[in-house]
Design a protein around this motif. Structure first.
Motif, mmCIF file in Angstrom:
data_model
loop_
_atom_site.group_PDB
_atom_site.id
_atom_site.type_symbol
_atom_site.label_atom_id
_atom_site.label_comp_id
_atom_site.label_asym_id
_atom_site.label_seq_id
_atom_site.Cartn_x
_atom_site.Cartn_y
_atom_site.Cartn_z
ATOM 1 N N ALA A 197 3.325 6.392 5.894
ATOM 2 C CA ALA A 197 2.424 5.341 6.355
ATOM 3 C C ALA A 197 2.228 5.445 7.868
ATOM 4 O O ALA A 197 3.180 5.678 8.611
ATOM 5 C CB ALA A 197 3.005 3.979 5.994
ATOM 6 N N THR A 242 1.521 3.116 10.042
ATOM 7 C CA THR A 242 2.246 2.048 10.743
ATOM 8 C C THR A 242 3.168 1.347 9.757
ATOM 9 O O THR A 242 3.029 1.512 8.551
ATOM 10 C CB THR A 242 1.282 0.994 11.316
ATOM 11 O OG1 THR A 242 0.525 0.456 10.218
ATOM 12 C CG2 THR A 242 0.360 1.563 12.357
ATOM 13 N N ASP A 243 4.093 0.567 10.286
ATOM 14 C CA ASP A 243 4.967 -0.210 9.420
ATOM 15 C C ASP A 243 4.408 -1.620 9.321
ATOM 16 O O ASP A 243 4.446 -2.377 10.288
ATOM 17 C CB ASP A 243 6.384 -0.238 10.016
ATOM 18 C CG ASP A 243 7.341 -1.006 9.124
ATOM 19 O OD1 ASP A 243 6.877 -1.611 8.134
ATOM 20 O OD2 ASP A 243 8.545 -0.994 9.412
ATOM 21 N N ARG A 249 -2.977 -6.244 9.677
ATOM 22 C CA ARG A 249 -2.162 -5.116 9.243
ATOM 23 C C ARG A 249 -3.059 -3.961 8.799
ATOM 24 O O ARG A 249 -4.125 -4.188 8.218
ATOM 25 C CB ARG A 249 -1.269 -5.526 8.062
ATOM 26 C CG ARG A 249 -0.059 -6.298 8.494
ATOM 27 C CD ARG A 249 0.789 -6.586 7.309
ATOM 28 N NE ARG A 249 0.081 -7.458 6.370
ATOM 29 C CZ ARG A 249 0.723 -8.299 5.559
ATOM 30 N NH1 ARG A 249 2.006 -8.365 5.567
ATOM 31 N NH2 ARG A 249 0.043 -9.064 4.738
ATOM 32 N N ASP A 250 -2.589 -2.745 9.069
ATOM 33 C CA ASP A 250 -3.318 -1.560 8.610
ATOM 34 C C ASP A 250 -3.257 -1.528 7.089
ATOM 35 O O ASP A 250 -2.177 -1.513 6.500
ATOM 36 C CB ASP A 250 -2.680 -0.303 9.200
ATOM 37 C CG ASP A 250 -3.334 0.947 8.638
ATOM 38 O OD1 ASP A 250 -4.554 0.899 8.391
ATOM 39 O OD2 ASP A 250 -2.626 1.950 8.452
ATOM 40 N N SER A 291 -1.421 1.493 5.318
ATOM 41 C CA SER A 291 0.045 1.372 5.315
ATOM 42 C C SER A 291 0.493 0.315 4.317
ATOM 43 O O SER A 291 1.453 0.515 3.574
ATOM 44 C CB SER A 291 0.549 0.985 6.696
ATOM 45 O OG SER A 291 -0.084 1.755 7.671
ATOM 46 N N TYR A 298 3.056 0.925 1.143
ATOM 47 C CA TYR A 298 4.269 0.143 0.919
ATOM 48 C C TYR A 298 4.154 -0.681 -0.367
ATOM 49 O O TYR A 298 5.131 -0.857 -1.093
ATOM 50 C CB TYR A 298 4.542 -0.787 2.108
ATOM 51 C CG TYR A 298 5.309 -0.110 3.212
ATOM 52 C CD1 TYR A 298 6.693 -0.205 3.271
ATOM 53 C CD2 TYR A 298 4.655 0.629 4.182
ATOM 54 C CE1 TYR A 298 7.402 0.427 4.270
ATOM 55 C CE2 TYR A 298 5.353 1.265 5.190
ATOM 56 C CZ TYR A 298 6.729 1.155 5.239
ATOM 57 O OH TYR A 298 7.431 1.777 6.227
#
Lengths: 316, 310
Positions: free
Chosen positions: B59, B61-62, B97-98, B101, B105
């Motif tokens: 991913a 980003t987290d 948020r991206d 990613s 998740y």
């Protein structure tokens, strides 16, 4: 005997479970209320008694048809649910009709011409109908028809007409347009099922002697299909659809949430979110009762219709 | 000859020197790869599984790291860049948020819950089904009656009841999914175990005075596996779909564990204002997962069904 046992076990599980999870006091009482006010509400709602005593009251009242008052609406839970039943039934019946109206012709066609491109497309689509999650298809329908094309409304029931004091959507044009998408969404799975059933039935029946004989007699294809074939594939289709009606009511929770259809399903989801225990308990009891009844009726019908089942029972 | 040696000779694996060049496994692989669609689906599934397993490394980003998320980036359409030059290939959601990613998740959670619930349900269902078939008589009828009663209720209803009682959480949804699924496994195992039980090799094993446990686990169970494998794949797809539905309804996973269903639910609010991407992309990921597993399962059913073999 067995059915009543199921109902009893369910009532116990549901009641104890619902009471142990979450604290409705925090949810229902204004945090700024003083202790006296809190105490008053707690004893009003019967929350200060031990759990087993609460259950005793619950069963006793349930037998009188009183399943407690909703914490949120302040009305008897049973009344609240009964008010929401017609909307759900309307949706479920509309979905059932759609399954028959779309499913049977498509299935018969796929059964008559199993190698044609159209038939293969129909079967591939029916696989999709089985495997796609209902809520996702519903969202897509809203996006395409309501947001992008703007041809059909996405939420609510639209104009309703009172039939015997019960509001119904299907009698007005606006109501029908509100009903179409949710009903189609709910019936997609059943349409696929009916397609498969009627295709399998058709393929079996076209090779029967009486169809050959009807052909030899020079009957038109239309008459053979409509009379000789249709009569025989209807039996399994009707049986399975009858069985699946309960499934429609259960799955309406999903469709009703997506389309904001004000039926039982939406009520129960909202009540779970609000920790409105009496409504949750009452809904679960009613639905379990509904299913036990359906299963009982189906069992009885089977032994009436199928001599093999009846004979087996007598032996044992 | 002692009983043990005899048993080895009669029942256990053929010594390697006698093994045919075409092992059952190889035949199975070649049968499976007959269908190009199924092979493609299987590869696709491996890729999805790998993405889920290696999510933290793949991913961009987290999505849980609040330091990397900025509200200024919320609701950006796909392919847009923010002020720091980070590109969001699939756009961002309402919290900035991206989405790519978040989907990676989310896939991890959805797949994890689906697969583990399937395996637990299989273990329970196998044990119950084998017991029913092997014990027979009253045990069998009581167990199968319970299975019948449970199967007469739709899965979604049972799961909804349980979650209404238990509340939200990964462990709770696992309990709900296992409860919904075990009966299918129990019925499948019982059906094939009943067939296997009446075969000569079980009779032979009984004559050799082998323990019940040994007969059930070493002799009957392995022969019941083929239909089980099919049920596992199809049920896993079903479990993933059910979990997504429940999370969408808001009774499944908590918002701290955003599975694909929750991502779709979050995007649903924004859809009416034409921000389609927040809901669509997680949905596509969910569909691809479910459909690939179903395709693999269908092919497995054809390959493992002895009646369909040429």
């Amino acid at each position: 005997m067995q059915s009543s046992l199921v109902v009893l076990v369910m009532s116990l599980l549901v009641f104890i479970g619902v009471n142990i999870v979450g604290n409705p006091v925090d949810m229902l009482i204004n945090p700024e209320a003083d202790q006296e006010e809190i105490d008053r509400v707690i004893s009003d709602l019967g929350l200060d008694r031990p759990v087993h005593e609460q259950y005793g009251y619950f069963v006793f009242n349930a037998l009188k048809g009183d399943l407690g008052k909703s914490f949120i609406y302040g009305e008897p839970a049973l009344k609240l649910i009964v008010q929401h039943i017609p909307a759900t039934l309307e949706l479920a019946v509309a979905a059932l009709l759609m399954a028959i109206v779309f499913g049977i012709p498509l299935g018969v066609y796929a059964g008559l011409k199993p190698d044609s491109k159209t038939a293969k497309t129909i079967m591939a689509t029916s696989i999709l109908g089985f495997s796609l999650p209902t809520f996702w298809v519903g969202i897509m329908m809203i996006m395409v028809f309501a947001v992008q094309l703007g041809v059909l409304p996405s939420t609510g029931r639209g104009d309703t007409v009172d039939v015997l004091g019960v509001p119904m959507s299907f009698l007005t044009l606006d109501g029908l347009s509100h009903l179409f998408l949710p009903a189609l969404n709910l019936s997609l799975f059943k349409i696929s099922l009916v397609i498969r059933l009627s295709r399998a039935g058709t393929r079996e029946i076209v090779h029967m002697d009486y169809i050959k004989f009807a052909r030899a007699k020079g009957l038109r294809q239309g008459r053979i299909v409509m009379v000789h074939l249709m009569k025989n594939i209807m039996i399994p289709v009707v049986t399975v659809l009858g069985l699946e009606f309960g499934g429609l009511v259960a799955f309406s929770t999903v469709t009703e949430t997506v389309f904001a259809w004000p039926g039982m399903g939406k009520l129960i989801i909202d009540s779970i979110h609000n920790l409105d225990r009496p409504v949750v308990v009452a809904y679960l009891m009613i639905v379990v009762l509904l299913f036990v009844t359906i299963n009982l009726v189906v069992d009885v019908l089977y032994s009436v219709l199928d001599p093999r089942v009846r004979l087996q029972d007598q032996k044992s | 000859m002692t009983a043990e040696v005899q048993e080895r000779l009669v029942l256990d694996d053929v010594p390697p020197s006698l093994a045919r060049v075409e092992t059952p496994f190889r035949r199975f692989v070649s049968d499976f790869t007959d269908s190009r669609i199924a092979t493609g689906a299987f590869i696709c599934f491996l890729v999805i599984a790998a993405i889920a397993v290696f999510a933290p490394w793949l991913a961009p980003t987290d999505p849980y790291d609040l330091a990397q998320v900025s509200v200024l980036d919320s609701n950006l359409p796909p392919f847009s860049e923010n002020f720091e030059g980070v590109t969001f290939w699939l756009g961002t959601d309402g919290a900035g948020r991206d989405l790519l990613s978040a989907i990676i998740y989310g896939l991890r959670i959805s797949l994890g819950v689906g697969v583990s619930s399937g395996l637990i349900a299989m273990a329970i269902g196998c044990a119950v089904g084998l017991t029913a078939a092997y014990a027979g008589g009253r045990t069998d009828s009581v167990i199968m009656r319970i299975v019948d009663i449970q199967l007469s209720f739709p899965a979604i209803l049972v799961a909804l009841i349980l979650l209404a009682i238990l509340g939200k959480g990964v462990d709770k949804i696992l309990i709900a999914l296992v409860t919904v699924q075990w009966a299918y496994y129990a019925r499948t195992v019982r059906a094939s175990a009943l067939v296997e039980r009446s075969k000569e090799y079980v009779e032979a094993a009984t004559c050799l005075a082998l323990g019940h446990r040994r007969i059930v686990f070493r002799h009957i169970l392995p022969n019941c596996l083929p239909p089980m494998i099919v049920v596992v794949t199809l049920q896993t797809a079903h479990a993933i779909s059910l979990e997504a539905t429940l999370s969408f309804l808001g009774v499944g996973l908590p918002t701290t564990e955003p599975s694909l269903g929750l991502l779709i639910a979050n995007g649903f609010e924004y859809m009416l204002s034409h921000k389609y991407w927040i809901s669509i992309f997680p949905g596509v990921a969910l569909l691809v997962t479910i459909i690939t597993i179903n395709l693999v399962g269908d092919q497995l059913r054809d390959v493992l069904n002895p009646r369909l073999q040429k």
